[in-house]
Scaffold this motif. Sequence first.
Motif, mmCIF file in Angstrom:
data_model
loop_
_atom_site.group_PDB
_atom_site.id
_atom_site.type_symbol
_atom_site.label_atom_id
_atom_site.label_comp_id
_atom_site.label_asym_id
_atom_site.label_seq_id
_atom_site.Cartn_x
_atom_site.Cartn_y
_atom_site.Cartn_z
ATOM 1 N N LEU A 40 -7.931 38.249 18.655
ATOM 2 C CA LEU A 40 -8.460 38.884 17.446
ATOM 3 C C LEU A 40 -7.390 39.112 16.379
ATOM 4 C CD1 LEU A 40 -11.277 40.124 16.545
ATOM 5 C CD2 LEU A 40 -10.191 42.325 16.975
ATOM 6 N N LEU A 41 -6.246 39.647 16.779
ATOM 7 C CA LEU A 41 -5.208 39.979 15.807
ATOM 8 C C LEU A 41 -4.490 38.737 15.290
ATOM 9 C CD1 LEU A 41 -3.714 43.181 17.448
ATOM 10 C CD2 LEU A 41 -5.568 42.980 15.786
ATOM 11 N N LYS A 42 -4.602 37.632 16.018
ATOM 12 C CA LYS A 42 -4.044 36.378 15.527
ATOM 13 C C LYS A 42 -4.972 35.762 14.476
ATOM 14 C CE LYS A 42 -1.855 35.497 19.997
ATOM 15 N NZ LYS A 42 -1.772 34.606 21.174
ATOM 16 N N GLU A 43 -6.274 35.880 14.699
ATOM 17 C CA GLU A 43 -7.241 35.373 13.730
ATOM 18 C C GLU A 43 -7.324 36.277 12.509
ATOM 19 O OE1 GLU A 43 -8.750 32.774 13.148
ATOM 20 O OE2 GLU A 43 -9.930 31.937 14.775
ATOM 21 N N PHE A 44 -7.155 37.583 12.722
ATOM 22 C CA PHE A 44 -7.314 38.553 11.633
ATOM 23 C C PHE A 44 -6.069 39.439 11.540
ATOM 24 C CE2 PHE A 44 -11.731 37.825 13.259
ATOM 25 C CZ PHE A 44 -12.203 37.115 12.158
ATOM 26 N N PRO A 45 -4.940 38.887 11.066
ATOM 27 C CA PRO A 45 -3.692 39.664 10.986
ATOM 28 C C PRO A 45 -3.773 40.832 10.017
ATOM 29 C CG PRO A 45 -3.472 37.553 9.849
ATOM 30 C CD PRO A 45 -4.771 37.493 10.604
ATOM 31 N N GLU A 46 -4.821 40.876 9.187
ATOM 32 C CA GLU A 46 -5.017 42.021 8.284
ATOM 33 C C GLU A 46 -5.071 43.334 9.066
ATOM 34 O OE1 GLU A 46 -7.067 38.444 6.402
ATOM 35 O OE2 GLU A 46 -6.852 39.296 8.410
ATOM 36 N N LEU A 47 -5.555 43.261 10.308
ATOM 37 C CA LEU A 47 -5.677 44.471 11.124
ATOM 38 C C LEU A 47 -4.315 44.994 11.573
ATOM 39 C CD1 LEU A 47 -8.738 43.339 13.265
ATOM 40 C CD2 LEU A 47 -8.743 45.088 11.472
ATOM 41 N N LEU A 48 -3.287 44.149 11.497
ATOM 42 C CA LEU A 48 -1.922 44.573 11.791
ATOM 43 C C LEU A 48 -1.167 44.967 10.530
ATOM 44 C CD1 LEU A 48 -0.704 41.953 14.437
ATOM 45 C CD2 LEU A 48 -1.100 44.381 14.829
ATOM 46 N N ASP A 49 -1.447 44.263 9.440
ATOM 47 C CA ASP A 49 -0.689 44.445 8.202
ATOM 48 C C ASP A 49 -1.278 45.521 7.289
ATOM 49 O OD1 ASP A 49 0.950 42.372 9.023
ATOM 50 O OD2 ASP A 49 -0.272 40.848 8.046
ATOM 51 N N CYS A 50 -2.298 46.224 7.764
ATOM 52 C CA CYS A 50 -2.982 47.208 6.921
ATOM 53 C C CYS A 50 -2.152 48.478 6.770
ATOM 54 C CB CYS A 50 -4.350 47.533 7.512
ATOM 55 S SG CYS A 50 -4.280 48.194 9.189
ATOM 56 N N ASP A 51 -2.584 49.335 5.850
ATOM 57 C CA ASP A 51 -1.898 50.605 5.607
ATOM 58 C C ASP A 51 -2.036 51.540 6.803
ATOM 59 O OD1 ASP A 51 -1.244 49.717 3.081
ATOM 60 O OD2 ASP A 51 -2.995 50.642 2.131
ATOM 61 N N GLU A 52 -1.171 52.531 6.837
ATOM 62 C CA GLU A 52 -1.266 53.547 7.878
ATOM 63 C C GLU A 52 -2.599 54.287 7.765
ATOM 64 O OE1 GLU A 52 1.181 54.308 10.351
ATOM 65 O OE2 GLU A 52 1.828 52.338 9.649
ATOM 66 N N ASN A 53 -3.158 54.655 8.915
ATOM 67 C CA ASN A 53 -4.415 55.413 8.988
ATOM 68 C C ASN A 53 -5.600 54.680 8.371
ATOM 69 O OD1 ASN A 53 -3.113 57.708 10.218
ATOM 70 N ND2 ASN A 53 -2.259 58.156 8.199
ATOM 71 N N SER A 54 -5.542 53.352 8.390
ATOM 72 C CA SER A 54 -6.698 52.581 7.916
ATOM 73 C C SER A 54 -7.876 52.802 8.855
ATOM 74 C CB SER A 54 -6.351 51.089 7.859
ATOM 75 O OG SER A 54 -5.460 50.814 6.807
ATOM 76 N N LYS A 55 -9.062 52.710 8.280
ATOM 77 C CA LYS A 55 -10.288 52.935 9.046
ATOM 78 C C LYS A 55 -11.029 51.613 9.238
ATOM 79 C CE LYS A 55 -10.965 57.697 7.450
ATOM 80 N NZ LYS A 55 -9.730 57.827 6.645
ATOM 81 N N VAL A 56 -11.426 51.362 10.495
ATOM 82 C CA VAL A 56 -12.138 50.142 10.864
ATOM 83 C C VAL A 56 -13.486 50.521 11.462
ATOM 84 C CG1 VAL A 56 -12.117 48.064 12.304
ATOM 85 C CG2 VAL A 56 -9.972 48.925 11.322
#
Length: 315
Positions: free
Chosen positions: A68-84
């Motif tokens: 998942l994190l390889k396909e969607f690196p945005e989930l790693l590079d997002c701001d602190e305390n981001s909400k998903v």
Amino acid sequence: MELKEAQYFSKDFEWEKLREEIENDISLHYHLESPPSSSFSLSKDSEAWQNFHSRHYSGRFFKERRYLLKEFPELLDCDENSKVLEIGCGNGSTVLPILRGKHSTIVYACDCSTEALDRAKEIIETADGVSAKHRFCPFVCDFSANKFPNWLICNTCRRTSLKQLVDCETDVKDDKDTDLGASTALKEAQCCVGGVHFVTLIFTLSAVPSEKMPPAIAECLAVLRPGGVLLFRDYGLYDMTMLRFPANQRIGLREYVRSDGTRSYFFCLETVRELFVAAGFIELELDYCCINSANRRHGKSMRRVWVHGKFQKPI
């Protein structure tokens, strides 16, 4: 860091060549013909998934989606305390890598099945190296039939978001502006979390009746903050599982029902694009993932087709 740098290979074969092969195979033509008239009841969908998760409650059915994190690196590079918001979280196979990937991310996870949510809680609470306290917030919701709860995005914040005026959690310094003042009051009252930065829709939309997809996607847009991104992955047209369905399990165009009553839709790129753009999203990425998956037990190679997409809410 390793996950950020790794690339997820998704082109073992060309989808157009697969399409040509399938459409030239007479034995598979029933997949391409006009869909039969169906009496399948929409009211059975939620019940079928409840039963599915009750039968597959054991941990053996759980498989963490490590890609998942390889396909969607945005989930790693997002701001602190981001909400998903993970929609259709099942037993937590998508939630767990998100919580592992960034220890400040807050994940709201919903499913129509209480059994699935109970299992997700167990798996995440006992997972090694994951501190999920205050970061994992599961709740029951069928997004194809109901709006998301007001504590996630209240009606006032929905309207504000649609007008693209302000975010309900933005720090406001000028209280003379009536719109911004209203937003400040909402924040102080803690009426809702103000929407989320990301929505993940991973093998979930295909389980929704095709006629319910447009309002369900519109609800995804509503819960996102302006500029937020929806991350999409689901079954693609001519995937191996589609071709295995017999003719009597077709209930619509590219839509099938399994023997346990759960349904599955198989998307082409054009359909996905039309659905999300019509709802108001901006297309960022959209492509087929074509993977040769090995079945070691039977010594066979299976051609899997998935649709990968990223869509943004306008700023």
